[in-house]
Design a protein around this motif. Sequence first.
Motif, PDB file in Angstrom:
ATOM      1  N   TRP A  29       0.830  -1.213   0.000  1.00 36.24           N
ATOM      2  CA  TRP A  29       0.000   0.000   0.000  1.00 36.24           C
ATOM      3  C   TRP A  29       0.866   1.266   0.000  1.00 36.24           C
ATOM      4  CZ3 TRP A  29      -0.907   3.757   3.888  1.00 36.24           C
ATOM      5  CH2 TRP A  29      -2.071   4.520   3.737  1.00 36.24           C
ATOM      6  N   ALA A  30       1.950   1.230   0.782  1.00 36.65           N
ATOM      7  CA  ALA A  30       2.771   2.442   0.935  1.00 36.65           C
ATOM      8  C   ALA A  30       3.806   2.594  -0.176  1.00 36.65           C
ATOM      9  CB  ALA A  30       3.464   2.423   2.300  1.00 36.65           C
ATOM     10  N   THR A  31       4.527   1.528  -0.500  1.00 37.95           N
ATOM     11  CA  THR A  31       5.606   1.636  -1.487  1.00 37.95           C
ATOM     12  C   THR A  31       5.042   1.909  -2.880  1.00 37.95           C
ATOM     13  OG1 THR A  31       6.879   0.027  -0.212  1.00 37.95           O
ATOM     14  CG2 THR A  31       7.646   0.491  -2.437  1.00 37.95           C
ATOM     15  N   PHE A  32       3.923   1.273  -3.185  1.00 38.89           N
ATOM     16  CA  PHE A  32       3.336   1.478  -4.512  1.00 38.89           C
ATOM     17  C   PHE A  32       2.216   2.516  -4.479  1.00 38.89           C
ATOM     18  CE2 PHE A  32       5.000  -2.943  -4.779  1.00 38.89           C
ATOM     19  CZ  PHE A  32       5.954  -2.710  -5.753  1.00 38.89           C
ATOM     20  N   ASP A  33       2.020   3.145  -3.302  1.00 39.07           N
ATOM     21  CA  ASP A  33       0.979   4.166  -3.158  1.00 39.07           C
ATOM     22  C   ASP A  33      -0.346   3.654  -3.720  1.00 39.07           C
ATOM     23  OD1 ASP A  33       0.059   6.750  -2.424  1.00 39.07           O
ATOM     24  OD2 ASP A  33       0.128   7.353  -4.537  1.00 39.07           O
ATOM     25  N   HIS A  34      -0.693   2.447  -3.336  1.00 38.48           N
ATOM     26  CA  HIS A  34      -1.852   1.810  -3.959  1.00 38.48           C
ATOM     27  C   HIS A  34      -3.173   2.513  -3.652  1.00 38.48           C
ATOM     28  CE1 HIS A  34      -5.243  -1.078  -4.044  1.00 38.48           C
ATOM     29  NE2 HIS A  34      -4.780  -1.194  -5.266  1.00 38.48           N
ATOM     30  N   LYS A  35      -3.930   2.810  -4.720  1.00 31.65           N
ATOM     31  CA  LYS A  35      -5.277   3.368  -4.613  1.00 31.65           C
ATOM     32  C   LYS A  35      -6.253   2.388  -5.265  1.00 31.65           C
ATOM     33  CE  LYS A  35      -4.059   7.631  -3.173  1.00 31.65           C
ATOM     34  NZ  LYS A  35      -2.641   7.748  -3.015  1.00 31.65           N
ATOM     35  N   GLU A  36      -7.525   2.475  -4.872  1.00 31.69           N
ATOM     36  CA  GLU A  36      -8.526   1.536  -5.409  1.00 31.69           C
ATOM     37  C   GLU A  36      -8.570   1.498  -6.928  1.00 31.69           C
ATOM     38  OE1 GLU A  36     -11.798   1.628  -1.882  1.00 31.69           O
ATOM     39  OE2 GLU A  36     -12.576   1.805  -3.943  1.00 31.69           O
ATOM     40  N   SER A  37      -8.295   2.635  -7.544  1.00 31.57           N
ATOM     41  CA  SER A  37      -8.405   2.701  -9.002  1.00 31.57           C
ATOM     42  C   SER A  37      -7.185   2.120  -9.722  1.00 31.57           C
ATOM     43  CB  SER A  37      -8.575   4.166  -9.412  1.00 31.57           C
ATOM     44  OG  SER A  37      -7.506   4.914  -8.839  1.00 31.57           O
ATOM     45  N   ASP A  38      -6.166   1.730  -8.978  1.00 28.65           N
ATOM     46  CA  ASP A  38      -4.948   1.245  -9.624  1.00 28.65           C
ATOM     47  C   ASP A  38      -5.107  -0.148 -10.231  1.00 28.65           C
ATOM     48  OD1 ASP A  38      -2.831   3.188  -9.444  1.00 28.65           O
ATOM     49  OD2 ASP A  38      -2.929   2.947  -7.258  1.00 28.65           O
ATOM     50  N   VAL A  39      -4.337  -0.383 -11.290  1.00 30.04           N
ATOM     51  CA  VAL A  39      -4.181  -1.736 -11.828  1.00 30.04           C
ATOM     52  C   VAL A  39      -2.691  -2.053 -11.703  1.00 30.04           C
ATOM     53  CG1 VAL A  39      -4.397  -3.254 -13.832  1.00 30.04           C
ATOM     54  CG2 VAL A  39      -6.085  -1.440 -13.439  1.00 30.04           C
ATOM     55  N   TYR A  40      -2.415  -3.067 -10.919  1.00 28.14           N
ATOM     56  CA  TYR A  40      -1.040  -3.380 -10.548  1.00 28.14           C
ATOM     57  C   TYR A  40      -0.593  -4.606 -11.313  1.00 28.14           C
ATOM     58  CZ  TYR A  40       2.369  -5.632  -7.343  1.00 28.14           C
ATOM     59  OH  TYR A  40       3.449  -6.275  -6.794  1.00 28.14           O
ATOM     60  N   TRP A  41       0.716  -4.637 -11.643  1.00 29.95           N
ATOM     61  CA  TRP A  41       1.244  -5.849 -12.287  1.00 29.95           C
ATOM     62  C   TRP A  41       2.665  -6.106 -11.818  1.00 29.95           C
ATOM     63  CZ3 TRP A  41       2.615  -6.539 -18.198  1.00 29.95           C
ATOM     64  CH2 TRP A  41       3.009  -7.874 -18.404  1.00 29.95           C
ATOM     65  N   CYS A  42       2.840  -7.267 -11.233  1.00 35.00           N
ATOM     66  CA  CYS A  42       4.173  -7.728 -10.841  1.00 35.00           C
ATOM     67  C   CYS A  42       4.520  -8.892 -11.750  1.00 35.00           C
ATOM     68  CB  CYS A  42       4.149  -8.179  -9.385  1.00 35.00           C
ATOM     69  SG  CYS A  42       5.601  -9.122  -8.887  1.00 35.00           S
ATOM     70  N   THR A  43       5.662  -8.796 -12.440  1.00 34.95           N
ATOM     71  CA  THR A  43       5.989  -9.811 -13.449  1.00 34.95           C
ATOM     72  C   THR A  43       6.688 -11.038 -12.871  1.00 34.95           C
ATOM     73  OG1 THR A  43       8.158  -8.873 -13.924  1.00 34.95           O
ATOM     74  CG2 THR A  43       6.296  -7.996 -15.193  1.00 34.95           C
ATOM     75  N   ALA A  44       6.875 -11.079 -11.553  1.00 40.06           N
ATOM     76  CA  ALA A  44       7.562 -12.229 -10.955  1.00 40.06           C
ATOM     77  C   ALA A  44       6.705 -13.489 -11.060  1.00 40.06           C
ATOM     78  CB  ALA A  44       7.870 -11.945  -9.488  1.00 40.06           C
ATOM     79  N   ASP A  45       7.324 -14.617 -10.819  1.00 38.54           N
ATOM     80  CA  ASP A  45       6.619 -15.890 -10.778  1.00 38.54           C
ATOM     81  C   ASP A  45       6.225 -16.153  -9.321  1.00 38.54           C
ATOM     82  OD1 ASP A  45       6.574 -18.629 -12.701  1.00 38.54           O
ATOM     83  OD2 ASP A  45       6.463 -18.994 -10.539  1.00 38.54           O
ATOM     84  N   VAL A  46       5.076 -16.788  -9.116  1.00 40.29           N
ATOM     85  CA  VAL A  46       4.683 -17.085  -7.726  1.00 40.29           C
ATOM     86  C   VAL A  46       5.628 -18.090  -7.062  1.00 40.29           C
ATOM     87  CG1 VAL A  46       2.238 -16.493  -7.825  1.00 40.29           C
ATOM     88  CG2 VAL A  46       2.973 -18.818  -8.429  1.00 40.29           C
ATOM     89  N   GLY A  47       6.498 -18.689  -7.849  1.00 40.05           N
ATOM     90  CA  GLY A  47       7.487 -19.610  -7.300  1.00 40.05           C
ATOM     91  C   GLY A  47       8.622 -18.919  -6.554  1.00 40.05           C
ATOM     92  N   TRP A  48       8.671 -17.592  -6.581  1.00 42.17           N
ATOM     93  CA  TRP A  48       9.689 -16.848  -5.848  1.00 42.17           C
ATOM     94  C   TRP A  48       9.023 -16.035  -4.759  1.00 42.17           C
ATOM     95  CZ3 TRP A  48      13.966 -18.923  -7.436  1.00 42.17           C
ATOM     96  CH2 TRP A  48      14.121 -19.291  -8.771  1.00 42.17           C
ATOM     97  N   ILE A  49       9.814 -15.532  -3.841  1.00 40.70           N
ATOM     98  CA  ILE A  49       9.235 -14.765  -2.734  1.00 40.70           C
ATOM     99  C   ILE A  49       8.488 -13.524  -3.252  1.00 40.70           C
ATOM    100  CG2 ILE A  49      11.281 -13.342  -2.263  1.00 40.70           C
ATOM    101  CD1 ILE A  49       8.892 -14.807   0.395  1.00 40.70           C
ATOM    102  N   THR A  50       8.994 -12.913  -4.323  1.00 43.44           N
ATOM    103  CA  THR A  50       8.316 -11.716  -4.832  1.00 43.44           C
ATOM    104  C   THR A  50       6.883 -12.050  -5.239  1.00 43.44           C
ATOM    105  OG1 THR A  50      10.440 -10.900  -5.597  1.00 43.44           O
ATOM    106  CG2 THR A  50       8.502  -9.794  -6.469  1.00 43.44           C
ATOM    107  N   GLY A  51       6.704 -13.220  -5.831  1.00 43.55           N
ATOM    108  CA  GLY A  51       5.360 -13.646  -6.210  1.00 43.55           C
ATOM    109  C   GLY A  51       4.486 -13.932  -4.994  1.00 43.55           C
ATOM    110  N   HIS A  52       5.087 -14.436  -3.929  1.00 38.83           N
ATOM    111  CA  HIS A  52       4.314 -14.679  -2.701  1.00 38.83           C
ATOM    112  C   HIS A  52       3.852 -13.344  -2.103  1.00 38.83           C
ATOM    113  CE1 HIS A  52       5.895 -18.722  -2.936  1.00 38.83           C
ATOM    114  NE2 HIS A  52       5.441 -19.067  -1.750  1.00 38.83           N
ATOM    115  N   SER A  53       4.832 -12.465  -1.863  1.00 37.82           N
ATOM    116  CA  SER A  53       4.534 -11.251  -1.100  1.00 37.82           C
ATOM    117  C   SER A  53       3.819 -10.194  -1.926  1.00 37.82           C
ATOM    118  CB  SER A  53       5.830 -10.660  -0.542  1.00 37.82           C
ATOM    119  OG  SER A  53       6.493 -11.620   0.251  1.00 37.82           O
ATOM    120  N   TYR A  54       4.158 -10.111  -3.222  1.00 34.75           N
ATOM    121  CA  TYR A  54       3.615  -9.012  -4.017  1.00 34.75           C
ATOM    122  C   TYR A  54       2.765  -9.484  -5.199  1.00 34.75           C
ATOM    123  CZ  TYR A  54       6.204  -6.350  -0.705  1.00 34.75           C
ATOM    124  OH  TYR A  54       6.644  -5.833   0.496  1.00 34.75           O
TER     125      TYR A  54
END
Length: 655
Positions: free
Chosen positions: A293-318
């Motif tokens: 919420w804070a690092t990406f300044d997430h607002k309800e209207s946002d569309v977010y995309w993280c290109t990591a694979d869920v097989g890595w921690i980035t995919g788990h957490s983000y």
Amino acid sequence: MSDQGISNLSSEERRFEPPADLAATANATEQTYRAASEDRLAFWGEQGRRLDWGTPFTEVLDWSNPPFAKWFVGGTLNVAHNCVDRHVDAGHGDRVAIHFVGEPGDTRDLTYADLKDEVSKAANAIEALGVQAGDRVAIYMPMIPEAVVAMLACARVGAVHTVVFGGFSSDALASRVEDCEAKLVITADGGYRRGNPSALKPAVDEALAKLGDSSPVENVLVVRRTGEDTALTEGRDVWWHDVVDSASADHTPEMFDAEHPLFVMYTSGTTGKPKGILHTSAGYLAQTAYTFWATFDHKESDVYWCTADVGWITGHSYITYGPTAAGATQVLYEGTPDTPHKGRWWEIVADKKVTLFYTAPTAIRTCMKWGEQIPAEHDLSSLRILGTVGESINPEAYVWYRENIGGGRTPIVDTWWQTETGAHMITPLPGVTTAKPGSAQVPFPGISAEVVDDAGNPVGDGEGGYLVITEPWPSMLRTIWGDDDRFKETYWSRFEAQGYYFAGDGAKKDDDGDIWLLGRVDDVMNVSGHRLSTTEIESALVSHPSVAEAAVVGAADETTGQAVCAFVILRESAADGASGDELVAELRQHVAKEIGPIAKPRQILVVPELPKTRSGKIMRRLLRDVAENREVGDATTLADSGVMDLITAGMQDAK
Ligand code: WTA
């Protein structure tokens, strides 16, 4: 990195102010830093209270038995309820949770109401297969919505998942299944990769065959993704569409203790055996949700995309936890960035009007190589914040990213964190920090990081040392699965007197006190943002019948950050057998089979000897010089000083 490299980096003088409109409405502000530094625990308590609790916690942190932390003591909650149900309960059931984009072009949108149904059905189905709270479940999946659903279903029933990256081999899967004694494996027939179906289920069969009678696995749950012919073992394997689709969509989530284990994520260590990093429920969720919420300044209207694979921690957490806990809408993409063409990512950004985009420096360098005309063909004006993770971003790549993807407008958040830290630890905040390309800069509010010298004393501005975390944080790893001693030894023994967490990264403070990360100080390589252990690859090479000995180093690589370079000594029996080229090809294949294709050495050099000290320790530093085409450094501590001449001569011949 050499001292020269260090000073080059932090003399980078470009600065980027936060855009005024973003700063004016930012979720996190200067006040956030102030509140966190006035009372760190009260600050985290407040973030913990953003979650829905069954029983509220009575104490924010119990650190009476370091390094074993307990966060949000006395509280109970259900992680899946927090990621899914509560958004539906709050009237947001119609909001899209996941815009899925398959590699072949198929798309599927899941709303939060859909996600609640899917997760509830999957929870009922795995319970019917005998999975109970505390049991372990291995997940080996392509990037399809069912991967996220499977993780959340485990969380819902209190089962501990261990996601094994779909690019890993059957051997890697087997060793992880064995280490955590998984009762169930959730997989798919396959996924799409570079335009073709790529099977996964046969690797599960191989892994379980390898474990034989000692296999802890009772069932395999298989999602049909590609529709390719897939063998099912009677009595063990079931189709997802048979048991999940028909299950009830009503599932009452049980409340679990704040410290209930959530997942184990295996990561490379300095020894051959991967470490099972254990994360627990409430602290992990509180920090991933809040940092998202804070690092990406997430607002309800946002569309977010993280290109990591869920097989890595980035995919788990983000992908799976942080964004869903925050009720975000996100894109989930199955495939590679260049299938069917090199503009695929940017086409998706334009199509889904992505506003927040999170990727790795290695991907950015690849896009740079392909050329700026490719993103220029797409409308990327929806983007408002870009992020990177996985390794330091070279200032040139940063500026390219900002200009060519971010249209010169978007702040970039360079987020430093680890599998072990669970969530962002050092990062600029997009509405506050004046950004410096190449530096992660400042600890996140509520996080206490330092750069210290050998003795554990903070270094002055302008000096380098080791990165440490000086106070516990909510999403910290709790232990290494089944190995408390290794947990203490690996992370807490280096600065035991001070009680600091040793991250294993070198770092430097610049003249403003901002932190620049300088890479690992141990024998862990970072290839395309993936952590690979030199020892693990050496072990794989040596497991080949032709290889007597192997030494692996990470050499600087323009695209992947580091690349795997191997030096092998052949067994006599092999030395006059197959031709060099054939054998090298075979060895690369062998590593792919043992560990996975990402671990394949870029280069394998057959050498007559390896440079060793008198105590028999391989001097990888010298091999790195060779691999990076540098003049070989000080070799005076070698047992046999002629060895380096032989190796460099061989290198010349090979060119
Ligand atoms: C490196 C990935 C510099 C670092 C989330 C760390 C970074 C390791 C950054 C963890 C960054 C990650 N700047 N280095 N922004 N992010 N690293 O466990 O060496 O796969 O220790 O977690 O990646 O890798 P892991």
